[in-house]
Write a protein that holds these residues in place. Sequence first.
Motif, PDB file in Angstrom:
ATOM      1  N   ARG A   1       0.828  -1.203   0.000  1.00 41.35           N
ATOM      2  CA  ARG A   1       0.000   0.000   0.000  1.00 41.35           C
ATOM      3  C   ARG A   1       0.865   1.257   0.000  1.00 41.35           C
ATOM      4  O   ARG A   1       0.576   2.216  -0.719  1.00 41.35           O
ATOM      5  N   ALA A   2       1.949   1.230   0.784  1.00 41.04           N
ATOM      6  CA  ALA A   2       2.857   2.386   0.824  1.00 41.04           C
ATOM      7  C   ALA A   2       3.506   2.622  -0.540  1.00 41.04           C
ATOM      8  O   ALA A   2       3.652   3.773  -0.990  1.00 41.04           O
ATOM      9  N   ILE A   3       3.900   1.533  -1.213  1.00 40.99           N
ATOM     10  CA  ILE A   3       4.489   1.663  -2.549  1.00 40.99           C
ATOM     11  C   ILE A   3       3.459   2.229  -3.521  1.00 40.99           C
ATOM     12  O   ILE A   3       3.753   3.133  -4.311  1.00 40.99           O
ATOM     13  N   ALA A   4       2.240   1.692  -3.463  1.00 37.56           N
ATOM     14  CA  ALA A   4       1.187   2.155  -4.370  1.00 37.56           C
ATOM     15  C   ALA A   4       0.912   3.639  -4.174  1.00 37.56           C
ATOM     16  O   ALA A   4       0.761   4.394  -5.141  1.00 37.56           O
ATOM     17  N   GLU A   5       0.857   4.072  -2.939  1.00 41.16           N
ATOM     18  CA  GLU A   5       0.603   5.487  -2.661  1.00 41.16           C
ATOM     19  C   GLU A   5       1.713   6.372  -3.216  1.00 41.16           C
ATOM     20  O   GLU A   5       1.463   7.486  -3.685  1.00 41.16           O
ATOM     21  N   SER A   6       2.945   5.860  -3.198  1.00 46.70           N
ATOM     22  CA  SER A   6       4.078   6.673  -3.652  1.00 46.70           C
ATOM     23  C   SER A   6       4.149   6.799  -5.167  1.00 46.70           C
ATOM     24  O   SER A   6       4.834   7.687  -5.685  1.00 46.70           O
ATOM     25  N   ILE A   7       3.462   5.919  -5.898  1.00 39.38           N
ATOM     26  CA  ILE A   7       3.527   5.953  -7.363  1.00 39.38           C
ATOM     27  C   ILE A   7       2.165   6.237  -8.004  1.00 39.38           C
ATOM     28  O   ILE A   7       2.028   6.163  -9.228  1.00 39.38           O
ATOM     29  N   GLY A   8       1.168   6.522  -7.187  1.00 36.19           N
ATOM     30  CA  GLY A   8      -0.157   6.781  -7.736  1.00 36.19           C
ATOM     31  C   GLY A   8      -0.854   5.533  -8.220  1.00 36.19           C
ATOM     32  O   GLY A   8      -1.700   5.588  -9.120  1.00 36.19           O
TER      33      GLY A   8
ATOM     34  N   VAL B   1      -2.587   1.417  -7.185  1.00 35.93           N
ATOM     35  CA  VAL B   1      -3.640   0.827  -6.362  1.00 35.93           C
ATOM     36  C   VAL B   1      -3.100  -0.457  -5.735  1.00 35.93           C
ATOM     37  O   VAL B   1      -2.490  -1.278  -6.429  1.00 35.93           O
ATOM     38  N   ALA B   2      -3.313  -0.612  -4.433  1.00 36.52           N
ATOM     39  CA  ALA B   2      -2.873  -1.824  -3.734  1.00 36.52           C
ATOM     40  C   ALA B   2      -4.079  -2.667  -3.360  1.00 36.52           C
ATOM     41  O   ALA B   2      -5.086  -2.142  -2.860  1.00 36.52           O
ATOM     42  N   ILE B   3      -3.970  -3.962  -3.599  1.00 36.54           N
ATOM     43  CA  ILE B   3      -5.025  -4.902  -3.218  1.00 36.54           C
ATOM     44  C   ILE B   3      -4.353  -6.096  -2.531  1.00 36.54           C
ATOM     45  O   ILE B   3      -3.382  -6.640  -3.063  1.00 36.54           O
ATOM     46  N   PRO B   4      -4.836  -6.515  -1.361  1.00 32.35           N
ATOM     47  CA  PRO B   4      -4.243  -7.692  -0.706  1.00 32.35           C
ATOM     48  C   PRO B   4      -4.313  -8.907  -1.628  1.00 32.35           C
ATOM     49  O   PRO B   4      -5.319  -9.120  -2.312  1.00 32.35           O
ATOM     50  N   LEU B   5      -3.242  -9.706  -1.634  1.00 31.14           N
ATOM     51  CA  LEU B   5      -3.210 -10.872  -2.522  1.00 31.14           C
ATOM     52  C   LEU B   5      -2.263 -11.927  -1.993  1.00 31.14           C
ATOM     53  O   LEU B   5      -1.100 -11.646  -1.707  1.00 31.14           O
ATOM     54  N   ASP B   6      -2.776 -13.131  -1.874  1.00 26.12           N
ATOM     55  CA  ASP B   6      -1.958 -14.307  -1.606  1.00 26.12           C
ATOM     56  C   ASP B   6      -2.214 -15.273  -2.751  1.00 26.12           C
ATOM     57  O   ASP B   6      -3.277 -15.908  -2.816  1.00 26.12           O
ATOM     58  N   VAL B   7      -1.281 -15.363  -3.694  1.00 26.84           N
ATOM     59  CA  VAL B   7      -1.514 -16.171  -4.900  1.00 26.84           C
ATOM     60  C   VAL B   7      -1.667 -17.653  -4.600  1.00 26.84           C
ATOM     61  O   VAL B   7      -2.150 -18.414  -5.438  1.00 26.84           O
ATOM     62  N   SER B   8      -1.263 -18.082  -3.402  1.00 30.30           N
ATOM     63  CA  SER B   8      -1.388 -19.499  -3.041  1.00 30.30           C
ATOM     64  C   SER B   8      -2.788 -19.867  -2.572  1.00 30.30           C
ATOM     65  O   SER B   8      -3.084 -21.036  -2.365  1.00 30.30           O
ATOM     66  N   ARG B   9      -3.667 -18.859  -2.409  1.00 35.70           N
ATOM     67  CA  ARG B   9      -5.028 -19.094  -1.936  1.00 35.70           C
ATOM     68  C   ARG B   9      -6.018 -18.693  -3.025  1.00 35.70           C
ATOM     69  O   ARG B   9      -6.080 -17.537  -3.424  1.00 35.70           O
TER      70      ARG B   9
END
Length: 250
Positions: free
Chosen positions: A44-51, A53-61
């Motif tokens: 989320r912090a990275i997404a905010e710094s570059i404009g 969108v962050a979404i929680p994701l666990d590709v194993s589930r």
Amino acid sequence: MITDRTKIAVITGASSDIGEATARLFAKEGYLVILGARCYGKVRAIAESIGGVAIPLDVSRTESVEKFSKAIHGPLDLLVNNGGGALGLGTIAEMDEDKWITMYQTNVVGLGGMTRALLPQLKSSEYGADVVNIGSITGLETYVGRAGYTDCKHAVQAITQTMRLEWLGERIRVTGIDPGLVETESSLVRFAGNAGRAQSVYQGMRPLLAEDVAESIRWAVSRPWHVNIDQIVIKPTDQARMDKIFRRSK
């Protein structure tokens, strides 16, 4: 009809290293970047710094992948399957079944499930879409001590080649990126947080940086549409094979 809408990229495993570097680079290229990772606070912090969108994701589930994909409406132009990782060391005789299953679920099943979930959005891109799978040179060769991980990365090679066959004639290009040693947090995970052992992997040599891999992705997807870069193998100059590394003395 081609429009002037903002292109959209999804990057998994985007909370650090190759995923983060790729997200930052494509944001500079003008993409709206959607970042997914288990470490939601970091992504989320990275997404905010570059404009982005962050979404929680666990590709194993599966349920996490499905929830992520349902949050993305409309066409998708780029999917970078970067989620994965290595766990532990050991020979086949020392096989830790739980670690093998976890690695396969993340590196292989997670990659396939993520692509399946977003395929309708990829097919709807009027620009044509790109799928980039981040593999490893361990998917091209084997060596003692990483049996579980090399098995997984060989499977990624097969998935990437199968995508090329299944989508032949579609407006979707498929590229496999196979790096050698990259200085990332994955070494720390592999050695269960032992920073000394993790750093020893790069001792006396100059590894790739995450930005080097991100740039190879940018180059591949920026080719004219009639050009598909099937595979890029990228290694440090100091590395010829996974276990053949030139190390300078102190």
